[in-house]
Design a protein around this motif. Structure first.
Motif, PDB file in Angstrom:
ATOM      1  N   LYS A  75       0.752  -1.264  -0.118  1.00 61.12           N
ATOM      2  CA  LYS A  75      -0.137   0.048  -0.016  1.00 61.12           C
ATOM      3  C   LYS A  75       0.769   1.277   0.041  1.00 61.12           C
ATOM      4  N   VAL A 122       1.727   2.089  -3.551  1.00 60.38           N
ATOM      5  CA  VAL A 122       0.559   2.582  -4.331  1.00 60.38           C
ATOM      6  C   VAL A 122       0.364   4.000  -4.016  1.00 60.38           C
ATOM      7  N   ASP A 123       0.302   4.442  -2.702  1.00 61.73           N
ATOM      8  CA  ASP A 123       0.461   5.625  -2.296  1.00 61.73           C
ATOM      9  C   ASP A 123       1.743   6.661  -2.786  1.00 61.73           C
ATOM     10  N   GLY A 133      -1.784   6.756  -6.011  1.00 58.07           N
ATOM     11  CA  GLY A 133      -2.909   6.013  -6.210  1.00 58.07           C
ATOM     12  C   GLY A 133      -2.882   5.440  -7.620  1.00 58.07           C
ATOM     13  N   ILE A 134      -3.953   4.541  -7.877  1.00 55.51           N
ATOM     14  CA  ILE A 134      -3.996   4.063  -9.262  1.00 55.51           C
ATOM     15  C   ILE A 134      -5.645   4.076  -9.553  1.00 55.51           C
ATOM     16  N   ASN A 188      -6.537   4.071  -3.403  1.00 52.46           N
ATOM     17  CA  ASN A 188      -5.446   4.454  -2.389  1.00 52.46           C
ATOM     18  C   ASN A 188      -4.596   3.087  -2.241  1.00 52.46           C
ATOM     19  N   GLY A 189      -3.352   3.110  -1.498  1.00 51.15           N
ATOM     20  CA  GLY A 189      -2.670   2.042  -1.162  1.00 51.15           C
ATOM     21  C   GLY A 189      -3.459   1.106  -0.283  1.00 51.15           C
ATOM     22  N   ALA A 203      -6.091  -0.633  -2.599  1.00 52.86           N
ATOM     23  CA  ALA A 203      -5.656  -1.475  -3.380  1.00 52.86           C
ATOM     24  C   ALA A 203      -5.420  -2.812  -2.841  1.00 52.86           C
ATOM     25  N   ILE A 213      -3.715  -4.471 -10.506  1.00 51.41           N
ATOM     26  CA  ILE A 213      -2.979  -3.457  -9.628  1.00 51.41           C
ATOM     27  C   ILE A 213      -1.490  -3.058  -9.917  1.00 51.41           C
ATOM     28  N   VAL A 246       0.164   0.225 -11.095  1.00 46.48           N
ATOM     29  CA  VAL A 246       1.306   1.062 -10.579  1.00 46.48           C
ATOM     30  C   VAL A 246       2.414   1.223 -11.641  1.00 46.48           C
TER      31      VAL A 246
END
Length: 308
Positions: A158, A161-162, A166-167, A190-191, A194, A218, A222
């Motif tokens: 996470k 991802v943050d 974000g994705i 967000n993380g 995700a 995911i 990313v």
């Protein structure tokens, strides 16, 4: 401005997570970015004691653009517990046809655990013998060389991802996981979201196969965000998150050669799946792969790796 951009592309582009992110990287923006990436990869580098695969006559040469494989392991690690590899994805990279085959292996797949002398769920290989046993077991299961590994701590995923801001994913199933509601359609995550998105499988009519599809989304999300120009401002956070949560036996020099010789392959990611039949043996659930299905998957991967 144009000449400055051309000069900047000589270095490594800011990327996101896992080997694909590093493969796709093309150019870089400044010496500070280059230096930060080198420091992160040095932290990530973790060689393993494993002999040369008997399924490969000569070691992989990145300079000669040899096709190669990477085993991606998503591991839930906790203090005092090695954990299990709930996510297992094999990447077969071929610069000659400019493509990457991405195969998700369901965690309940029943196969021989190499070095343990028994059949069990494939994700138990990591619990029994860590990365080397996982690589040996997957290599035996697929009958192809497994050249490198990339281990990701899913609890820390996470943070990655943050770090890329974000994705965005395309969700085809309305569900709730970890008290988070995921609506159908295009959603931003967000993380924390995700991580929950990748963990759901019991509510999915496709079970683990549906979960694997979300995991691949995911990863690709990313990659897309990590390779974008907008991520430049976050490069410090990205590299810090990578260094803390990713381990690999690929060195910085290896990744430089991959960036130079394989970057076009990252633009063509082709997803593969293994079809299984669920059953219980001694009251334990397993996924059984037929001989025909195993042969189909092995043949496709061998063709990708140019193995006769």
């Amino acid at each position: 401005m144009r000449s400055e951009n051309k000069k900047n592309r000589k270095w490594l582009k800011v990327t996101g997570i896992v080997l694909l992110v590093l493969i796709i990287g093309a150019g870089a923006y400044a010496f500070t970015v280059y230096k930060s990436l080198k420091n992160a990869v040095t932290t990530m580098h973790e060689p393993i004691d494993r002999k040369q695969s008997d399924k490969r006559q000569e070691p992989v040469s990145f300079k000669d653009k040899n096709p190669f494989t990477v085993l991606m392991l998503g591991v839930d690690e906790r203090p005092g517990d090695r954990g299990r590899s709930d996510t297992m994805i094999v990447l077969a990279v071929n610069p000659n046809n400019k493509s990457v085959k991405m195969l998700s292996i369901p965690r309940d797949t029943r196969t021989e655990i190499v070095g343990k002398g028994k059949d069990d769920k494939i994700n138990h290989a990591y619990a029994f013998g860590g990365v080397p046993m996982s690589m040996d077991t997957v290599e035996n299961f697929l009958d192809i060389p497994i050249d490198y590994y990339m281990k990701v701590n899913m609890e820390g995923f996470k943070d990655i991802v943050d770090a890329v801001g974000g994705i965005t994913v395309q969700n085809n199933l309305d569900f709730t996981q970890d008290k988070i509601h995921f609506a159908k359609g295009e959603i931003n995550l967000n993380g924390t979201e995700a991580l929950a998105f990748t963990r759901m499988r019991k509510q999915d009519p496709n079970g683990d196969f549906g979960r694997q599809g979300r995991q691949r989304q995911i990863i690709q999300g990313v990659i897309k965000e990590g390779a974008s120009v907008s991520s430049l401002a976050n490069f410090s956070d990205i590299f810090t998150a990578l260094g803390k949560n990713v381990k690999t036996n690929l060195s910085f020099d290896d990744l430089i050669d991959i960036q130079k010789n394989y970057k076009d392959a990252g633009s063509n990611i082709q997803q593969m799946e293994i079809k299984e039949t669920g059953t219980k043996i001694d009251k334990i659930y397993y996924g059984l792969v037929s001989a025909e299905e195993k042969q189909r998957v092995q043949s496709e991967l061998k063709a990708q790796l140019e193995i006769q």
